[in-house]
Design a protein around this motif. Structure first.
Motif, PDB file in Angstrom:
ATOM      1  N   ILE A  66      -9.112  -1.883  -2.615  1.00 26.38           N
ATOM      2  CA  ILE A  66      -9.014  -1.658  -4.060  1.00 26.38           C
ATOM      3  C   ILE A  66     -10.399  -1.743  -4.710  1.00 26.38           C
ATOM      4  N   LEU A  67     -11.231  -2.661  -4.210  1.00 27.28           N
ATOM      5  CA  LEU A  67     -12.534  -2.872  -4.838  1.00 27.28           C
ATOM      6  C   LEU A  67     -13.489  -1.685  -4.680  1.00 27.28           C
ATOM      7  N   ASN A  68     -13.503  -1.079  -3.495  1.00 23.07           N
ATOM      8  CA  ASN A  68     -14.457   0.020  -3.302  1.00 23.07           C
ATOM      9  C   ASN A  68     -13.832   1.413  -3.425  1.00 23.07           C
ATOM     10  N   GLY A  69     -12.654   1.498  -4.020  1.00 25.88           N
ATOM     11  CA  GLY A  69     -12.112   2.820  -4.369  1.00 25.88           C
ATOM     12  C   GLY A  69     -11.274   3.480  -3.296  1.00 25.88           C
ATOM     13  N   CYS A  70     -10.335   2.736  -2.718  1.00 26.76           N
ATOM     14  CA  CYS A  70      -9.445   3.291  -1.692  1.00 26.76           C
ATOM     15  C   CYS A  70      -8.527   4.363  -2.296  1.00 26.76           C
ATOM     16  N   LEU A  71      -7.799   5.060  -1.411  1.00 24.71           N
ATOM     17  CA  LEU A  71      -6.800   6.029  -1.870  1.00 24.71           C
ATOM     18  C   LEU A  71      -5.619   5.297  -2.502  1.00 24.71           C
ATOM     19  N   TRP A  72      -4.995   5.960  -3.468  1.00 26.06           N
ATOM     20  CA  TRP A  72      -3.722   5.511  -4.037  1.00 26.06           C
ATOM     21  C   TRP A  72      -2.762   6.701  -3.987  1.00 26.06           C
ATOM     22  N   ASP A 124       2.296   7.951 -14.314  1.00 31.20           N
ATOM     23  CA  ASP A 124       2.376   6.541 -14.657  1.00 31.20           C
ATOM     24  C   ASP A 124       1.630   5.754 -13.585  1.00 31.20           C
ATOM     25  N   GLN A 125       0.579   5.053 -13.994  1.00 33.22           N
ATOM     26  CA  GLN A 125      -0.234   4.330 -12.999  1.00 33.22           C
ATOM     27  C   GLN A 125       0.610   3.325 -12.211  1.00 33.22           C
ATOM     28  N   LYS A 126       1.701   2.877 -12.792  1.00 37.60           N
ATOM     29  CA  LYS A 126       2.567   1.904 -12.102  1.00 37.60           C
ATOM     30  C   LYS A 126       3.204   2.479 -10.837  1.00 37.60           C
ATOM     31  N   ASP A 127       3.274   3.819 -10.769  1.00 36.60           N
ATOM     32  CA  ASP A 127       3.923   4.444  -9.620  1.00 36.60           C
ATOM     33  C   ASP A 127       3.007   4.551  -8.395  1.00 36.60           C
ATOM     34  N   PHE A 128       1.710   4.326  -8.595  1.00 32.03           N
ATOM     35  CA  PHE A 128       0.770   4.466  -7.486  1.00 32.03           C
ATOM     36  C   PHE A 128       0.677   3.180  -6.662  1.00 32.03           C
TER      37      PHE A 128
END
Ligand SMILES: O=C(O)CCC(=O)C(=O)O
Ligand SMILES: [Fe+2]
Length: 280
Positions: A176-182, A213-217
């Motif tokens: 999450i910190l270095n920009g992983c896939l979502w 919706d960001q909650k879905d990622f």
């Protein structure tokens, strides 16, 4: 027959993605990263000014971009330049990506891309004559590595019917910190929402993006060597890397060449047909 177990296939079919841990060995990773280091060292940044942005596509519609389909081309981060138009930091820390024919031109990348395990994976997924249409080395630089807005890969690599699968290899740990896939699990079942079209004026989307919706990622945090298999209709994204650690990845996009047609409106217009990984 292929390398995926029935459970893995079932997961991929229901969720639209699959993580395969330790897909690449450390030798493969090292050979690709070392070679990229050399390519970047040899690259003269004054030779091009292409910037890659997933928000403002206008900037990347030049011939340098189009020609990159069959070359090794370098794309800068938007935030790499100061007001004076000069790079703020060394070129090594300023590139967004290199693409889009590493898999054809550079032996270390070709070796991995056309390896038996990649072919076997594509066989598992039912491909008859799979061809890698593009490859990208994505740096996601510390501090300035730009976001990739939510999208589906089938928008960019459209065949009729749709056959694109993304193979995203973590060359470094991604979190999450270095920009992983979502991804939005299961979103591949809702179909393709828009296309990315090339015409005389350049490239554009045929309609605006829906809002998500960001909650879905969910974040796909993986160790170096893990492969994330991405269905062409899966909604995925990644955020800016605000951490001090890079997040290098090697990404391939594969389409089938039988039973479907490469759309002439795609940005990639090959002069030479790609070699299939296998023919069955
Ligand atoms: O590496 C990323 O952040 C996004 C890559 C991506 O969207 C892809 O490889 O299809
Ligand atoms: Fe993608």
């Amino acid at each position: 027959m292929g390398i995926l177990s029935p459970e893995q296939l079932q997961f991929f079919n229901s969720q639209g993605y699959l993580v395969i841990e330790s897909f690449a060995c450390s030798d493969e990773i090292e050979s690709m990263m070392k070679r990229m280091e050399q390519l970047v060292d040899d690259f003269d940044p004054s030779s091009t000014a292409s910037i890659f942005s997933t928000k403002n596509q206008q900037q990347s519609t030049d011939n340098y971009f189009f020609d990159s389909a069959e070359r090794i081309s370098f794309f800068f981060e938007e935030k790499a330049f100061g007001n004076d138009g000069k790079l703020k930091q060394p070129k090594q820390l300023s590139l967004n990506k290199v693409g889009h024919a590493l898999h054809e031109i550079e032996p270390a990348f070709k070796k991995f891309s056309s390896s038996e395990k990649v072919s076997s994976l594509m066989r598992s997924l039912g491909y008859k004559r799979p061809a890698v249409m593009q490859s990208m080395y994505i740096f996601k630089q510390p501090g300035i590595g730009g976001e990739v807005v939510p999208h589906q890969d089938n928008s960019f690599l459209y065949t009729e019917p749709q056959t694109c699968t993304g193979l995203w290899l973590a060359l470094e740990d991604a979190n999450i910190l270095n920009g992983c896939l979502w991804t939005i699990p299961g979103s591949h079942k809702n179909g393709l929402v828009r296309r990315f079209l090339r015409d005389e004026d350049g490239v554009k989307f045929d309609r605006p993006s829906p809002s998500y919706d960001q909650k879905d990622f969910v974040p796909i945090e993986v160790k170096a060597g893990s492969l994330v298999v991405i269905h062409g209709d899966l909604i995925h994204q990644s955020f800016e890397n605000q951490s001090p650690k890079s997040r290098h990845a090697y990404s391939l996009h594969v389409v089938d060449m039988v039973g479907c047609k490469w759309a002439p409106e795609n940005w990639i217009r090959r002069k030479v047909e790609p070699e299939p990984l296998f023919v069955s």
